[in-house]
Motif scaffolding. Structure first.
Motif, mmCIF file in Angstrom:
data_model
loop_
_atom_site.group_PDB
_atom_site.id
_atom_site.type_symbol
_atom_site.label_atom_id
_atom_site.label_comp_id
_atom_site.label_asym_id
_atom_site.label_seq_id
_atom_site.Cartn_x
_atom_site.Cartn_y
_atom_site.Cartn_z
ATOM 1 N N ILE A 296 0.700 -1.164 0.041
ATOM 2 C CA ILE A 296 0.105 0.094 0.071
ATOM 3 C C ILE A 296 0.944 1.286 0.000
ATOM 4 O O ILE A 296 0.674 2.169 -0.689
ATOM 5 N N PRO A 297 1.840 1.352 0.823
ATOM 6 C CA PRO A 297 2.732 2.655 0.798
ATOM 7 C C PRO A 297 3.311 2.657 -0.507
ATOM 8 O O PRO A 297 3.539 3.691 -1.012
ATOM 9 N N VAL A 298 3.895 1.707 -1.189
ATOM 10 C CA VAL A 298 4.334 1.652 -2.489
ATOM 11 C C VAL A 298 3.422 2.037 -3.499
ATOM 12 O O VAL A 298 3.958 2.876 -4.427
ATOM 13 N N THR A 299 2.369 1.434 -3.390
ATOM 14 C CA THR A 299 1.314 1.966 -4.347
ATOM 15 C C THR A 299 1.096 3.691 -4.376
ATOM 16 O O THR A 299 0.738 4.192 -5.199
ATOM 17 N N LEU A 300 0.876 4.121 -3.011
ATOM 18 C CA LEU A 300 0.624 5.433 -2.807
ATOM 19 C C LEU A 300 1.506 6.385 -3.145
ATOM 20 O O LEU A 300 1.464 7.636 -3.439
ATOM 21 N N ALA A 301 2.844 5.827 -3.174
ATOM 22 C CA ALA A 301 4.098 6.805 -3.394
ATOM 23 C C ALA A 301 4.600 6.778 -4.902
ATOM 24 O O ALA A 301 5.095 7.645 -5.293
ATOM 25 N N GLN B 76 -0.179 5.306 -9.789
ATOM 26 C CA GLN B 76 -0.352 4.101 -9.499
ATOM 27 C C GLN B 76 -1.749 3.843 -8.650
ATOM 28 O O GLN B 76 -2.133 2.785 -8.596
ATOM 29 N N TRP B 77 -2.140 4.938 -7.975
ATOM 30 C CA TRP B 77 -3.256 4.851 -7.114
ATOM 31 C C TRP B 77 -4.555 4.486 -7.948
ATOM 32 O O TRP B 77 -5.386 3.995 -7.641
ATOM 33 N N GLU B 78 -4.665 5.156 -9.118
ATOM 34 C CA GLU B 78 -5.755 5.200 -9.760
ATOM 35 C C GLU B 78 -5.973 3.897 -10.588
ATOM 36 O O GLU B 78 -6.871 3.390 -10.598
ATOM 37 N N LYS B 79 -4.804 3.320 -10.737
ATOM 38 C CA LYS B 79 -4.759 1.970 -11.334
ATOM 39 C C LYS B 79 -4.865 0.791 -10.388
ATOM 40 O O LYS B 79 -5.720 -0.114 -10.607
ATOM 41 N N SER B 80 -4.544 1.296 -9.085
ATOM 42 C CA SER B 80 -4.398 0.079 -8.131
ATOM 43 C C SER B 80 -5.615 0.255 -6.886
ATOM 44 O O SER B 80 -5.688 -0.629 -6.009
ATOM 45 N N LYS B 81 -6.274 1.147 -7.288
ATOM 46 C CA LYS B 81 -7.266 1.463 -6.101
ATOM 47 C C LYS B 81 -8.247 0.310 -5.672
ATOM 48 O O LYS B 81 -8.378 -0.147 -4.548
#
Length: 62
Positions: free
Chosen positions: A23-28, A32-37
């Motif tokens: 989750i922190p990697v995705t947020l950073a 990526q947030w829009e793809k992995s939400k």
């Protein structure tokens, strides 16, 4: 029954570790947030369900 609880706890620990790292990697990561939400929300829902299931199964042991 004890083996089932141990397996559930093991899966919970593995999923928790993946979420703590992922989750922190995705947020950073930019964009990526829009793809992995959806994946993040689904994983969090599975984690919460696993916590509840583990608690219910554990209550039958005591």
């Amino acid at each position: 029954m004890t083996t089932a609880v141990q397996l559930l706890v093991f899966i919970l620990v593995i999923l928790s570790t993946l979420l703590v790292v992922g989750i922190p990697v995705t947020l950073a990561s930019p964009g990526q947030w829009e793809k992995s939400k959806k994946l993040v929300y689904t994983s969090a829902g599975i984690w919460a369900g696993l916590v509840i299931i583990t608690g219910v199964v554990n209550s039958f042991i005591a």
